[in-house]
Design an enzyme around this catalytic site. Structure first.
Site, PDB file in Angstrom:
ATOM      1  N   GLU A  76      24.122 -50.177 -47.902  1.00  0.00           N
ATOM      2  CA  GLU A  76      23.880 -51.340 -48.764  1.00  0.00           C
ATOM      3  C   GLU A  76      22.917 -51.018 -49.904  1.00  0.00           C
ATOM      4  O   GLU A  76      23.142 -51.409 -51.049  1.00  0.00           O
ATOM      5  CB  GLU A  76      23.316 -52.487 -47.914  1.00  0.00           C
ATOM      6  CG  GLU A  76      22.932 -53.730 -48.690  1.00  0.00           C
ATOM      7  CD  GLU A  76      24.124 -54.597 -49.026  1.00  0.00           C
ATOM      8  OE1 GLU A  76      23.975 -55.477 -49.896  1.00  0.00           O
ATOM      9  OE2 GLU A  76      25.203 -54.413 -48.431  1.00  0.00           O
ATOM     10  N   ASP A  77      21.834 -50.297 -49.585  1.00  0.00           N
ATOM     11  CA  ASP A  77      20.724 -50.174 -50.532  1.00  0.00           C
ATOM     12  C   ASP A  77      20.453 -48.764 -51.046  1.00  0.00           C
ATOM     13  O   ASP A  77      19.501 -48.558 -51.806  1.00  0.00           O
ATOM     14  CB  ASP A  77      19.432 -50.717 -49.888  1.00  0.00           C
ATOM     15  CG  ASP A  77      19.542 -52.201 -49.587  1.00  0.00           C
ATOM     16  OD1 ASP A  77      20.189 -52.914 -50.376  1.00  0.00           O
ATOM     17  OD2 ASP A  77      18.990 -52.642 -48.560  1.00  0.00           O
TER      18      ASP A  77
END
Length: 740
Positions: A76-77
């Protein structure tokens, strides 16, 4: 921040045969990927997945789950990819990390459909592997613990989201410890004033009763030891949100709550639980109605314990929970503890699913079934929230089958819980052998027998009575099917008559190839659209017969102000008088007119505001979404439809002597304004066996009042007889029917 070796030591403490290399690789990989990223608190971002992993070690979860926790934000990051994670950690861990990435947000301020879709994904992923939910809940718990560093508006959104979805979901999965902490953290941000007040009062009470709590712990332990039972007795205080919600639910002050303090008695085995109960009940008086055996009848989230309330040594009420150590761990950790107690424990390369013997699994399976039953995502979300928030009652079928229902459930919910077909054909019930209304609120231990009738369908009003998602969904679906069937039948009749008047023959087979052309998925949908007035019968006729020339009659007022209406045949240029839409010129409806029996008919029919009764010459107006509205032919309201000839439908009464149906009619009276007038009017109406459905009164002048009365009569003769008797009354100046 926890160091790498500390994390390994935590897991090794309860799992000596752990794969230490997996944890080390996950720790280093996540730390490198998150690099210099920072959280809102100013801490390194990597501290978050590390704390999530620490929370999961408290549940004694396997190293694969801990590794997923460390990696859950990498896709996700960071620049990490699923392919890379698969190569380093294996495809199963990669699948779980990607699944958690897709479930990143359940945003309550987003559109409901989007929220419902995210919740659907979460439940489906949990059904595949419960580790998804365990990591997701641990992730949310750490975010809530550090929520104070977020902006105020974001704090409120996340807190409401936690209270509405995550906390009750943890409770449904049996993770009571996590549920309580999530609720209290959310409560702190949602209603800070109430949180601070209750926390302060609880601290005062804890200090004031500290000696009493120690005395009860000591007395209980010694009493049980003297009877050969080794037990661990601990006092506990209700959490702030639990106190607040009980005060709100029961409208009590904090001083009126009798169970702020309770005691847990942990014993060696199930037999010792019941022996302990006997010793306690023989020693102290019990409070009636405050005993529950969740060992023999576990809750839906697999919670098992015995609850009882006694009048303690200082004459105060004391709540006791008696359970084994395993029951205690399952009460705190729910599905996580279930997974630990499974034979063989975890296998990082295999999905971890709930046992089919688990009540939590049963709830999850039923909830996922709603995915197929709900017509839209919002419906599914509504039903799931209903299921999440409810406490339980336990009822029985006549054959002894146990049915768990939300508190406040009715026999309607019970019938649908047994089987959808039983709910759909339910017409009555017996509770503990007595015939009772279907709206009766069920209690623990009730035996419920459902009375069925072949061909029965559930009234749509049941939807507001039922409280379970399954019952509401089934009632709504049955109503849709019934309404669709009615409109479909009406649509077919309209098309048959339209085709017949044009010298054509209607058949479903002829319409089938043209379904796409008229903008519908199947024959039933198209017919129902015609019945609802959303699709013109003339458009269908032209779709089937493209060479058809419209020769419909146009309805116009009579010349010279003559009362009545006329049709102009646009094809032949002929004018002939017709009091309705009759095609035979006799003043009576044509033989191909649609028969109307009343509002209770199997067609979607309603009457105009002024009503219509058998004996009236009537016409039907097909209004989009409403079906046919019936008007007397002299009704001034029909003028509004002069420019919509395609919506006029030829209808006729279909009444026989055996029918016991009243029909609506509206009358207007001018009466003398004096005492007793209303009573005299009502007595006259009642003496004629006429029902008053509604009545309104308006002052016309100082001496006169205007009454508008909605009546229900058998037919036109019955109505005229009533009007004649009203005219004969001295208090009535004028009376007339309100339809011209």
């Amino acid at each position: 921040m926890m160091r790498q070796y500390e994390l390994v030591e935590r897991v090794a403490a309860y799992k000596p045969d752990l794969d230490e290399g997996l944890l080390n690789r996950a720790y280093v990989y996540a730390m490198q990927k998150h690099g210099s990223q920072m959280r809102a608190s100013g801490d390194p971002y990597f501290s978050h997945p590390l704390e999530v992993a620490a929370i999961l070690t408290e549940m004694h979860l396997d190293e694969a789950t801990i590794a997923v926790a460390l990696l859950h934000d990498t896709i996700e990051d960071t620049d990490a990819t699923r392919k890379e994670i698969d190569q380093i950690f294996g495809s199963k861990i990669g699948q779980l990390v990607e699944g958690l990435t897709k479930l990143k947000r359940l945003d309550l301020v987003s559109k409901k459909a989007e929220q419902a879709e995210n919740l659907r994904k979460l439940l489906l992923a949990v059904a595949d592997d419960i580790r998804v939910l365990l990591v997701k809940l641990a992730d949310r718990l750490h975010n809530m613990r550090t929520l104070g560093h977020m902006r105020e508006d974001k704090r409120a959104r996340i807190a409401h989201e936690t209270m509405d979805i995550y906390a009750p979901l943890a409770g449904r999965m049996g993770m009571q410890g996590m549920r309580e902490e999530l609720e209290n953290l959310a409560f702190r941000h949602i209603n800070r004033e109430a949180y601070d007040t209750i926390t302060e009062r609880l601290a005062e009470l804890r200090e004031r009763h500290a000696e009493t709590i120690e005395t009860i712990e000591r007395d209980l332990t010694e009493r049980l030891h003297a009877n050969g039972i080794e037990a661990k007795v601990t006092g506990r205080q209700k959490k702030p949100y639990s106190v607040f919600s009980k005060m709100q639910r029961k409208a009590l002050s904090l001083e009126q709550l009798s169970d702020i303090f309770g005691f847990r008695v942990i014993v060696g085995d199930e037999d010792a639980c019941y022996r302990t109960l006997g010793i306690i009940h023989r020693t102290w008086p019990t409070v009636p109605g405050r005993f529950k055996d969740y060992i023999s009848t576990p809750k839906q989230n697999d919670y098992r314990s015995i609850h009882t309330t006694i009048v303690g040594p200082s004459r105060q009420r004391v709540e006791l929970q008696i359970r084994t150590q395993q029951m205690h761990e399952i009460a705190d950790y729910g599905i996580a503890a279930h997974a630990v107690y499974k034979d063989g424990g975890f296998d990082q390369n295999k999905p971890v699913v709930l046992s089919k013997d688990s009540n939590a699994y049963g709830w999850l399976r039923r909830t996922i079934e709603l995915l197929a039953e709900a017509d839209n995502p919002q419906e599914f979300l509504e039903h799931t929230k209903l299921e999440l928030f409810q406490d339980q009652v336990f009822c029985f079928t006549p054959k002894g089958r146990l049915i768990a229902l939300p508190r406040g459930a009715t026999p309607i919910d019970f019938a649908y819980a047994v089987h959808t077909d039983i709910g759909d054909t339910c017409v009555g019930c017996k509770v503990n052998g007595r015939t009772m209304p279907l709206v009766t609120e069920l209690r623990n231990g009730d035996e419920v027998e459902i009375i069925r009738a072949k061909g029965a369908t559930p009234p749509q009003a049941w939807e507001s009575v039922a409280i379970t998602g399954k019952a509401r969904s089934a009632i709504r679906r049955a109503a849709r099917i019934s309404i669709r069937r009615q409109y479909s039948g009406l649509g077919q009749q309209i098309l048959e008559r339209t085709f017949a008047r044009s010298g054509k023959s209607f058949s479903r087979d002829a319409l089938k190839p043209l379904i796409g052309k008229v903008g519908h998925r199947d024959i039933e949908d198209a017919l129902a659209a015609v019945g609802r007035g959303e699709l013109s019968s003339q458009d269908v006729l032209r779709a089937v017969h493209p060479d058809y020339q419209d020769s419909r009659a146009k309805r116009v007022p009579g010349p010279g102000g003559e009362k009545g209406w006329f049709n102009i045949d646009t094809a032949a240029g002929m004018i002939f008088r017709v009091p309705g839409l009759a095609t035979n010129g006799s003043g009576e409806p044509g033989t191909d007119a649609i028969p109307i029996r009343g509002v209770g008919d199997d067609l979607p029919v309603r009457f105009g505001p002024d009503g219509a009764v058998p004996g009236d010459r009537i016409v039907g107006i097909l209004e989009p979404g409403k079906g046919i509205t019936i008007y007397p032919i002299q009704s001034p309201a029909l003028i509004a439809f002069d420019d919509e000839p395609e919506n006029w439908v030829d209808v006729r009464w279909d009444i026989d002597a055996g029918m016991n149906t009243r029909f609506p009619a509206r009358i207007a009276l001018a009466v003398i304004n004096e005492p007793g007038t209303l009573a005299e009017v009502a007595e006259t109406i009642a003496a004629n066996d006429v029902n008053i459905h509604n009545l309104s009164m308006t002052a016309m002048a100082e001496d006169f009042t205007r009454m508008i009365v909605d009546l229900e009569v058998w037919d036109l003769q019955h109505l005229n007889r009533t009007l004649s008797q009203l005219r004969a009354k001295p208090c009535v100046s004028e009376v007339s029917r309100m339809n011209g």
